[in-house]
Design an enzyme around this catalytic site. Structure first.
Site, mmCIF file in Angstrom:
data_model
loop_
_atom_site.group_PDB
_atom_site.id
_atom_site.type_symbol
_atom_site.label_atom_id
_atom_site.label_comp_id
_atom_site.label_asym_id
_atom_site.label_seq_id
_atom_site.Cartn_x
_atom_site.Cartn_y
_atom_site.Cartn_z
ATOM 1 N N GLY A 32 0.906 -1.107 0.084
ATOM 2 C CA GLY A 32 0.185 0.116 0.098
ATOM 3 C C GLY A 32 0.751 1.216 -0.082
ATOM 4 C CE1 TYR A 102 -4.082 -1.801 -6.221
ATOM 5 C CE2 TYR A 102 -4.606 -0.992 -8.324
ATOM 6 C CZ TYR A 102 -3.946 -1.121 -7.547
ATOM 7 O OH TYR A 102 -2.758 -0.275 -7.646
ATOM 8 C CE1 TYR A 103 -11.480 -9.409 -7.926
ATOM 9 C CE2 TYR A 103 -8.916 -9.185 -8.227
ATOM 10 C CZ TYR A 103 -10.098 -9.750 -8.902
ATOM 11 O OH TYR A 103 -10.166 -10.492 -10.096
ATOM 12 C CG ASN A 164 0.298 7.064 -5.456
ATOM 13 O OD1 ASN A 164 0.390 6.198 -6.274
ATOM 14 N ND2 ASN A 164 1.137 6.763 -4.656
ATOM 15 N N GLY A 255 7.648 4.704 -6.883
ATOM 16 C CA GLY A 255 7.335 6.217 -6.365
ATOM 17 C C GLY A 255 7.320 6.455 -4.683
ATOM 18 C CG ASP A 256 4.695 3.873 -2.823
ATOM 19 O OD1 ASP A 256 4.124 5.044 -3.188
ATOM 20 O OD2 ASP A 256 4.104 2.617 -3.005
#
Length: 315
Positions: A32, A102-103, A164, A255-256
């Site tokens: 995340g 994604y779910y 983001n 990027g994070d």
């Protein structure tokens, strides 16, 4: 506390071999944007706290344990019975073709609300890190972000915003409106060129940097891929070159990593240029390892890499 960040982390499932439709076994990890950032900050020797909400299920409990084990403060992460922890699948076909599904609709994190924020806790931080993913999850999550910014402003906390952009989560019209709203209330903005073009309809990096400054930011760091990143202040702007990576294994999370490297540089009171250089280095190293956080380096590794950039870091 150096940093507080707020957002959803999900269970990450990656096929061990081949395409998802043929896979029978998957590797389970966690990922995340905000917790990736917090782990990156922690590995670089600083104190980070992650605020979120997960399902009161085995995956949610495992996630909290994992992130706590990385040195991140998780005492403000809520476990709830009414919704499950979100999932996503990452299919790495090759280094230039990584597909993510994604779910997360109706996930525990999407039910976060402003009343979960503790001002006394937040005011301990020097920086508040936010992304444009959290407000896209639900209207209540957007209110969480607005309330966090209000608390930060009231207590002199620097707001760092990484847009983001996730177009699949909401309409482009709403995304543009909300992201510009948050950007206008933030002190430091960390966009990519594509995000800048989405928000302002402009692709020239120099003009984009100036547009973000005019919109209210004090510092803008505009990522331009392998070329590196520009930084902009009211006094100057400059391109800080990126680092060469011999082989990109997994670009997700770079990027994070960049954000963690850059903000850690500010915490260490580096110049903006040197902080961007550190961000570039962390982002580069993240791409050399499979997984969102597995490639996040410690400070000693970053120092070696920055001073020996010709070294093969494909590992």
């Amino acid at each position: 506390m150096d940093i507080v960040t707020i957002g959803e982390t999900m269970v990450l499932l990656t096929p061990e071999n081949g395409l998802m439709k043929y896979a029978t076994t998957y590797n389970r990890k966690y990922g995340g944007a905000e917790s990736n950032f917090a782990i990156g900050i922690s590995r670089l020797g600083h104190q980070a706290a992650w605020i979120s909400q997960v399902g009161n299920d085995e995956l949610g409990k495992g996630m909290i344990s994992f992130i706590r084990g990385e040195g991140v403060h998780v005492d403000k992460v809520k476990l709830i019975d009414s919704a499950s922890t979100g999932l996503y699948f990452k299919e790495v076909r090759n280094e230039s073709d990584v597909r993510v599904q994604y779910y997360r609709k109706g996930s525990a994190a999407s039910f976060m609300s402003p009343d979960m924020l503790d001002e006394e806790y937040l005011k301990k931080a020097k920086y508040l890190h936010l992304t444009g993913i959290t407000p896209a999850l639900s209207d209540s999550c957007y209110q969480v972000i607005l309330q966090a910014i209000e608390i930060a402003k009231r207590n002199g906390i620097t707001v760092v915003f990484d847009p983001n952009l996730r177009k699949k989560l909401w309409s482009e019209e709403k995304a543009r409106k909300v992201l510009l709203d948050i950007a206008g209330q933030s002190d430091i903005i960390l966009p990519g060129v594509a995000e800048g073009e989405f928000l302002f309809g402009e692709s020239d990096p120099i003009l984009l940097g100036k547009r973000f400054l005019e919109h209210g930011a004090k510092i803008v760091v505009l990522k331009v891929g392998a070329k590196g990143a520009y930084y902009f202040t009211s006094d100057e702007y400059k391109l800080v070159p990126g680092f060469k990576v011999e082989k990109v294994v997994d670009p997700v999370g770079a990027g994070d990593g960049f954000a963690a490297g850059f903000v850690s540089g500010l915490i260490d009171e580096l110049t903006i240029e040197k902080a961007v250089e550190r961000g570039n280095a962390v982002g580069a190293l993240v791409t050399t390892i499979s997984g969102d956080v597995e490639g996040l380096p410690e400070k000693s590794e970053i120092e070696r890499f920055i001073h020996s950039p010709a070294e093969d870091i494909s590992r």
